[in-house]
Motif scaffolding. Structure first.
Motif, short mmCIF file in Angstrom:
data_model
loop_
_atom_site.label_atom_id
_atom_site.label_comp_id
_atom_site.label_asym_id
_atom_site.label_seq_id
_atom_site.Cartn_x
_atom_site.Cartn_y
_atom_site.Cartn_z
N PRO A 104 -6.67 0.22 -5.58
CA PRO A 104 -7.20 0.38 -4.22
C PRO A 104 -6.10 0.50 -3.16
O PRO A 104 -6.34 1.00 -2.07
CB PRO A 104 -8.00 -0.90 -3.98
N ASN A 105 -4.88 0.07 -3.48
CA ASN A 105 -3.76 0.14 -2.54
C ASN A 105 -2.86 1.34 -2.79
O ASN A 105 -1.84 1.51 -2.12
CB ASN A 105 -2.91 -1.13 -2.62
N LEU A 106 -3.22 2.17 -3.75
CA LEU A 106 -2.39 3.32 -4.13
C LEU A 106 -3.24 4.58 -4.03
O LEU A 106 -4.08 4.84 -4.88
CB LEU A 106 -1.87 3.12 -5.55
N LEU A 107 -3.03 5.34 -2.97
CA LEU A 107 -3.82 6.55 -2.76
C LEU A 107 -2.99 7.77 -3.17
O LEU A 107 -1.88 7.97 -2.69
CB LEU A 107 -4.21 6.68 -1.28
N PHE A 108 -3.53 8.55 -4.09
CA PHE A 108 -2.90 9.80 -4.51
C PHE A 108 -3.80 10.94 -4.06
O PHE A 108 -5.00 10.93 -4.33
CB PHE A 108 -2.74 9.84 -6.04
N GLN B 186 0.86 -1.18 0.00
CA GLN B 186 0.00 0.00 0.00
C GLN B 186 0.90 1.23 0.00
O GLN B 186 1.92 1.26 0.68
CB GLN B 186 -0.91 0.01 1.23
N LEU B 187 0.50 2.24 -0.76
CA LEU B 187 1.31 3.44 -0.89
C LEU B 187 0.41 4.66 -0.88
O LEU B 187 -0.65 4.68 -1.52
CB LEU B 187 2.10 3.39 -2.20
N TYR B 188 0.81 5.68 -0.13
CA TYR B 188 0.10 6.96 -0.05
C TYR B 188 1.02 8.03 -0.61
O TYR B 188 2.15 8.17 -0.15
CB TYR B 188 -0.28 7.26 1.40
N ILE B 189 0.54 8.77 -1.59
CA ILE B 189 1.31 9.86 -2.20
C ILE B 189 0.51 11.15 -2.06
O ILE B 189 -0.67 11.19 -2.43
CB ILE B 189 1.57 9.60 -3.70
N TYR B 190 1.13 12.18 -1.53
CA TYR B 190 0.47 13.48 -1.39
C TYR B 190 1.41 14.54 -1.95
O TYR B 190 2.62 14.53 -1.69
CB TYR B 190 0.20 13.79 0.09
N ALA C 83 4.88 9.85 -11.43
CA ALA C 83 5.28 8.72 -10.58
C ALA C 83 4.06 7.88 -10.20
O ALA C 83 4.13 6.65 -10.19
CB ALA C 83 5.98 9.23 -9.33
N HIS C 84 2.96 8.53 -9.92
CA HIS C 84 1.72 7.82 -9.59
C HIS C 84 1.34 6.87 -10.72
O HIS C 84 1.02 5.70 -10.50
CB HIS C 84 0.60 8.83 -9.32
N LEU C 85 1.40 7.34 -11.95
CA LEU C 85 1.08 6.49 -13.10
C LEU C 85 2.09 5.36 -13.25
O LEU C 85 1.72 4.23 -13.61
CB LEU C 85 1.02 7.34 -14.37
N GLU C 86 3.35 5.63 -12.96
CA GLU C 86 4.38 4.60 -13.05
C GLU C 86 4.17 3.50 -12.00
O GLU C 86 4.41 2.33 -12.27
CB GLU C 86 5.78 5.19 -12.92
#
Length: 64
Positions: A46-50, A7-11, A34-37
């Motif tokens: 569902p495990n990648l929150l931007f 799981q990854l959170y990007i802000y 990076a989010h798209l990569e």
């Protein structure tokens, strides 16, 4: 590496780097790319929150 269980959170704040003349001035665009990569690399959406904030000036990435 199997990314399906990570799981990854990007802000990113949309104002990140606005007063910089360094690579930091491109932080918003680079973070969106990076989010798209990460998706291409196999992270499940569902495990990648931007998240972004139109008035924000910070950048954070956290693994959960």
């Amino acid at each position: 590496m199997n990314r399906q269980n990570h799981q990854l959170y990007i802000y990113v704040g949309e104002l990140e780097g606005i007063y910089k003349e360094t690579i930091q001035k491109h932080m918003v665009d680079y973070t969106k790319k990076a989010h798209l990569e990460f998706i291409k690399e196999g992270y499940l959406e569902p495990n990648l929150l931007f998240a972004s904030d139109p008035k924000g000036t910070e950048f954070n990435v956290k693994t959960i």
